[in-house]
Scaffold this motif. Structure first.
Motif, PDB file in Angstrom:
ATOM      1  N   UNK A 198      -3.010   3.132  10.812  1.00  0.00           N
ATOM      2  CA  UNK A 198      -2.228   2.183   9.571  1.00  0.00           C
ATOM      3  C   UNK A 198      -2.179   3.516   8.909  1.00  0.00           C
ATOM      4  N   UNK A 199      -2.952   4.276   8.291  1.00  0.00           N
ATOM      5  CA  UNK A 199      -3.085   5.432   7.454  1.00  0.00           C
ATOM      6  C   UNK A 199      -2.289   6.653   7.722  1.00  0.00           C
ATOM      7  N   UNK A 200      -2.542   7.090   9.040  1.00  0.00           N
ATOM      8  CA  UNK A 200      -1.878   8.277   9.546  1.00  0.00           C
ATOM      9  C   UNK A 200      -0.733   8.112  10.698  1.00  0.00           C
ATOM     10  N   UNK A 260     -11.715   9.168   5.152  1.00  0.00           N
ATOM     11  CA  UNK A 260     -10.803   8.302   4.632  1.00  0.00           C
ATOM     12  C   UNK A 260     -10.257   7.109   5.234  1.00  0.00           C
ATOM     13  N   UNK A 273     -12.018  11.653  -0.044  1.00  0.00           N
ATOM     14  CA  UNK A 273     -11.181  11.722   1.206  1.00  0.00           C
ATOM     15  C   UNK A 273     -10.098  10.871   1.160  1.00  0.00           C
ATOM     16  N   UNK A 274     -10.397   9.546   0.279  1.00  0.00           N
ATOM     17  CA  UNK A 274      -9.128   8.649   0.180  1.00  0.00           C
ATOM     18  C   UNK A 274      -8.151   9.346  -0.775  1.00  0.00           C
ATOM     19  N   UNK A 323      -4.877  10.876   0.377  1.00  0.00           N
ATOM     20  CA  UNK A 323      -3.556   9.990   0.721  1.00  0.00           C
ATOM     21  C   UNK A 323      -2.549  10.242  -0.125  1.00  0.00           C
ATOM     22  N   UNK A 361       0.744  -1.117  -0.104  1.00  0.00           N
ATOM     23  CA  UNK A 361       0.063   0.084   0.053  1.00  0.00           C
ATOM     24  C   UNK A 361       0.892   1.178   0.022  1.00  0.00           C
ATOM     25  N   UNK A 364     -16.270   9.810   0.182  1.00  0.00           N
ATOM     26  CA  UNK A 364     -15.470   8.589   0.674  1.00  0.00           C
ATOM     27  C   UNK A 364     -14.217   8.677  -0.219  1.00  0.00           C
TER      28      UNK A 364
END
Lengths: 246, 108
Positions: free
Chosen positions: B35-37, B73, A194-195, A198, A153, A191
């Motif tokens: 995990x993401x932030x 998110x 918002x993703x 990243x 990821x 959503x």
């Protein structure tokens, strides 16, 4: 009010219940226009059947074909066969030659890249420049982002960040799609926006990638596929016989 | 100088194969944020589970107004809880609990 579009739902075409479920869920989540990739040899009858399912739900179905050619000559051959049959043509760029050919060909609407493998990172500045001139768009499927964990990821996000930065620099439109294969992987447009944060895509750009950018492609191609289209900016308004009568 | 932290309330709809417990849900959300932030990002969210209805999956979360997108998110990124397929959708976001309930009622 914004009209949201998800150009890449991937249900199994054979399973009409799943197709209906996914279109319905997408419509409930706020997508008015949905695209489903179809096999290039699909019959018109089947397309009509899918369009009816979609119309009954209230959504607008866009027919799409995903080409995955090995060579640029194969791509050209495929394009000749499918361009007049489908509203959207997407090309999965698995090699540099295919990527370059797809980027400069005006018949290709969407460029898709494998962002999971950094060695197959073909969306560079040269590619973006060609795509920008030929009005091609860069598609980002967000399902992989939901599936991957840990290092894959991280690598995926890093690749996406690079691609998005290049696309923005060369003004290549970005199209954000779900790429979902089942209902549980579908998310609402906000959503997804918002993703997209990243990989450093601002909210406004992400929302454009979910609405205006894909809609523009669909409108443009529907006009082209219409009966009166001759060339860019040139349409048949009235035929000769009718003009004579007037 | 101390600045008052404004809040946002998020109405969620949890769709899962099997009923979830409140504990599982909040743990999954925290784990996704982490995990993401990372811990730094997670510490800024001021996340709090206000309400959870295991029967219909309607949930209300509270977070800092600056971190709504981060929370959103992270919630969207959740696909599995306890090895079961899960989809969590943000239905509405509001500044007050009262307004949120009103909006969700209208939507229903």
């Amino acid at each position: 009010m914004r009209k949201f579009v998800d150009l890449h739902l991937r249900p199994s075409i054979r399973n009409l219940d799943q197709v209906e479920q996914m279109i319905k869920r997408s419509f409930d989540l706020g997508y008015w226009v949905v695209g489903i990739p179809l096999p290039s040899n699909i019959k018109q009858e089947k397309i009509r059947q899918l369009k009816t399912i979609s119309e009954n739900i209230g959504a607008d179905l866009v027919t799409r074909v995903d080409l995955s050619p090995k060579t640029s000559s194969e791509l050209l051959r495929n394009l000749r066969h499918v361009r007049r049959k489908f509203e959207i043509i997407s090309v999965k760029c698995n090699s540099k030659n295919v990527a370059r050919q797809a980027a400069k060909d005006r018949r290709v609407d969407i460029l898709a890249f494998s962002t999971r493998f950094s060695r197959k990172h073909y969306f560079d500045t040269a590619e973006a420049e060609l795509a920008s001139k030929a009005e091609g768009a860069l598609e980002i499927d967000l399902t992989s982002l939901l599936f991957l964990t840990e290092f894959p990821r991280i690598r995926f996000l890093s690749n996406l960040r690079k691609e998005v930065a290049i696309a923005e620099k060369f003004k290549v439109p970005i199209v954000i799609s779900s790429g979902a294969t089942n209902v549980s992987l579908l998310r609402g447009p906000c959503d997804y926006a918002a993703l997209a944060m990243l990989f450093d895509l601002p909210m406004s750009v992400a929302l454009r990638g979910l609405s205006e950018n894909p809609l523009r492609i669909v409108d443009r191609n529907r006009k082209k596929l219409g009966a009166g289209y001759v060339a860019p900016g040139l349409f048949v308004v009235r035929d000769v016989k009718r003009c004579m009568n007037v | 100088m101390y600045e008052r932290v404004r809040k946002r309330y998020l109405a969620l709809k949890v769709e899962s194969e099997e009923p979830l417990s409140e504990k599982d849900l909040i743990r999954a959300i925290w784990s996704s944020i982490l995990q993401l932030f990372g811990e730094y990002g997670a510490s800024q969210t001021n996340l709090y589970l206000v309400e959870f209805n295991p029967e219909d999956g309607h949930t209300i979360l509270r977070c800092s107004h600056k971190m709504v997108d981060i929370v959103r998110a992270s919630i969207a990124a959740i696909t599995r809880i306890n090895e079961k397929s899960v989809g969590i959708h943000v239905v509405r976001v509001s500044g007050t609990l009262r307004a949120l309930r009103k909006k969700v009622m209208i939507r229903k």
